[in-house]
Design an enzyme around this catalytic site. Structure first.
Site, mmCIF file in Angstrom:
data_model
loop_
_atom_site.group_PDB
_atom_site.id
_atom_site.type_symbol
_atom_site.label_atom_id
_atom_site.label_comp_id
_atom_site.label_asym_id
_atom_site.label_seq_id
_atom_site.Cartn_x
_atom_site.Cartn_y
_atom_site.Cartn_z
ATOM 1 N N LYS A 54 -16.270 11.460 8.141
ATOM 2 C CA LYS A 54 -14.924 11.131 7.649
ATOM 3 C C LYS A 54 -14.462 12.180 6.636
ATOM 4 O O LYS A 54 -13.326 12.637 6.662
ATOM 5 C CB LYS A 54 -14.923 9.727 7.013
ATOM 6 C CG LYS A 54 -15.023 8.606 8.061
ATOM 7 C CD LYS A 54 -15.362 7.243 7.472
ATOM 8 C CE LYS A 54 -15.627 6.240 8.596
ATOM 9 N NZ LYS A 54 -16.083 4.922 8.148
ATOM 10 N N GLN A 98 -17.577 2.090 2.687
ATOM 11 C CA GLN A 98 -18.384 2.034 3.908
ATOM 12 C C GLN A 98 -19.199 0.740 3.930
ATOM 13 O O GLN A 98 -19.878 0.399 2.963
ATOM 14 C CB GLN A 98 -19.303 3.269 3.975
ATOM 15 C CG GLN A 98 -20.020 3.439 5.297
ATOM 16 C CD GLN A 98 -19.089 3.647 6.488
ATOM 17 O OE1 GLN A 98 -18.024 4.239 6.366
ATOM 18 N NE2 GLN A 98 -19.492 3.143 7.643
ATOM 19 N N ASP A 121 -8.611 0.930 5.935
ATOM 20 C CA ASP A 121 -9.473 0.278 6.925
ATOM 21 C C ASP A 121 -8.770 -0.941 7.535
ATOM 22 O O ASP A 121 -9.201 -1.456 8.557
ATOM 23 C CB ASP A 121 -10.747 -0.232 6.231
ATOM 24 C CG ASP A 121 -11.968 0.603 6.563
ATOM 25 O OD1 ASP A 121 -12.023 1.171 7.656
ATOM 26 O OD2 ASP A 121 -12.876 0.649 5.705
#
Ligand code: GUN
Length: 300
Positions: A54, A98, A121
């Site tokens: 990412k 994460q 997200d």
């Protein structure tokens, strides 16, 4: 192999090229550099490899990018304070934590602490709710990537039988919410099978799917004779099934028995190189959207 390979890596590269132009223009015309922080707690090898990828992509696109690594024993309180810091940082438009988090931390509480306008997200309950009612800005990255691949490779899923295998908050549930929307690129008839579905029923549902999206977390779960001739099969699974003696790298397998299913399906995503690169690209797209919204260029 009968099935056409859906090359997610190629589609992702194409979208990233478009995004790069958008970022360059944002910087040049509006003096806005999209900012992304990825927070990693602990040292899970899979999570490290995801956040590294990412970060690499966000640097390539010219983002202002921070990788924030935290010790595995960070307290929930300290993590909440860290999120608050990034919520208030005007240079940061997207915050990604994460998952999974260590067991002593309540993930729901942490996700709730992220400013919904920086929730790239789309895991915050406000964004989850907005997706369900069809009034959203951010879509969760993996399901959005799957939808993009279906539309580009297979075509319009309107009226098609979509079967989603798995009901996680990250993939299965939002995938259902996306594909049932009365919108272009969706409008499908959707069934979700999961660990509560008897195995014979799972097989039955899979066999009538025009589009089969699999996020079961079980390597090579979907068998060749579970798939309808010509179906579009999207494999979200990334399972580490060993270490290559030659390269020392992890050997990956999806949730679909690729060799058998590719004889039956019309379209199939490989693992790796299918859904994975799309997930990262959708995260970049959400960060650009968040930056534009923060600059008042679009409405959230
Ligand atoms: N862990 C596995 N998939 C994801 C994802 O899409 N986002 C985050 N934040 N964590 C994950």
């Amino acid at each position: 192999m009968a099935a056409k390979l859906i090359k997610g890596a190629e589609v992702a590269a194409q979208i990233r090229e478009e995004l790069k132009k958008e970022v360059d223009e944002l910087i040049a015309k509006h003096n806005v550099t999209p900012g992304l922080v990825t927070i990693l707690v602990g040292e899970d090898p899979a999570s490290i490899s995801y956040v590294t990828a990412k970060q690499k992509t966000s640097h390539e696109l010219g983002f202002y990018s921070i990788q924030d690594n935290q010790e595995p024993d960070i307290t929930e309180d300290a993590l909440l304070k860290l999120i608050d810091k990034y919520n208030k940082d005007p240079k940061i438009h997207g915050i990604l934590i994460q998952l999974p988090l260590p067991k002593h931390i309540d993930s729901n509480k942490v996700l709730l602490a992220i400013d919904p306008n920086k929730d790239v997200d789309a895991f915050h309950p406000i964004n989850v709710g907005r997706i369900l009612i069809g009034n959203y800005v951010f879509l969760p990255c993996t399901p959005a990537g799957c939808q993009e691949l279906i539309n580009r490779a297979y075509g319009d899923p309107k009226g098609k039988e979509v079967v989603v295998v798995g009901r996680s908050n990250i993939v299965g549930k939002p995938m259902v919410a996306i594909m049932i929307q009365k919108k272009a690129g969706a409008n499908s008839t959707v069934t979700c099978v999961h660990t509560g579905t008897p195995k014979d029923k799972i097989i039955e549902h899979c066999r009538r799917a025009d589009i089969l999206i699999v996020a079961a977390g079980v390597p090579k779960y979907i068998q060749g004779d579970w798939v309808k001739e010509g179906a579009c099969v999207i494999d979200v699974g990334v399972n580490r099934i060993g270490i290559s003696e030659k390269t020392g790298k992890a050997i990956l397998a999806g949730d679909v028995d690729f060799d058998a299913v590719s004889q039956k399906a019309g379209f199939i995503t490989p693992v790796p190189g299918g859904v994975g690169p799309m997930t990262i690209t959708m995260l970049m797209k959400n960060t650009v959207l968040a930056a534009k919204a923060a600059a008042g260029l679009i409405k959230i």
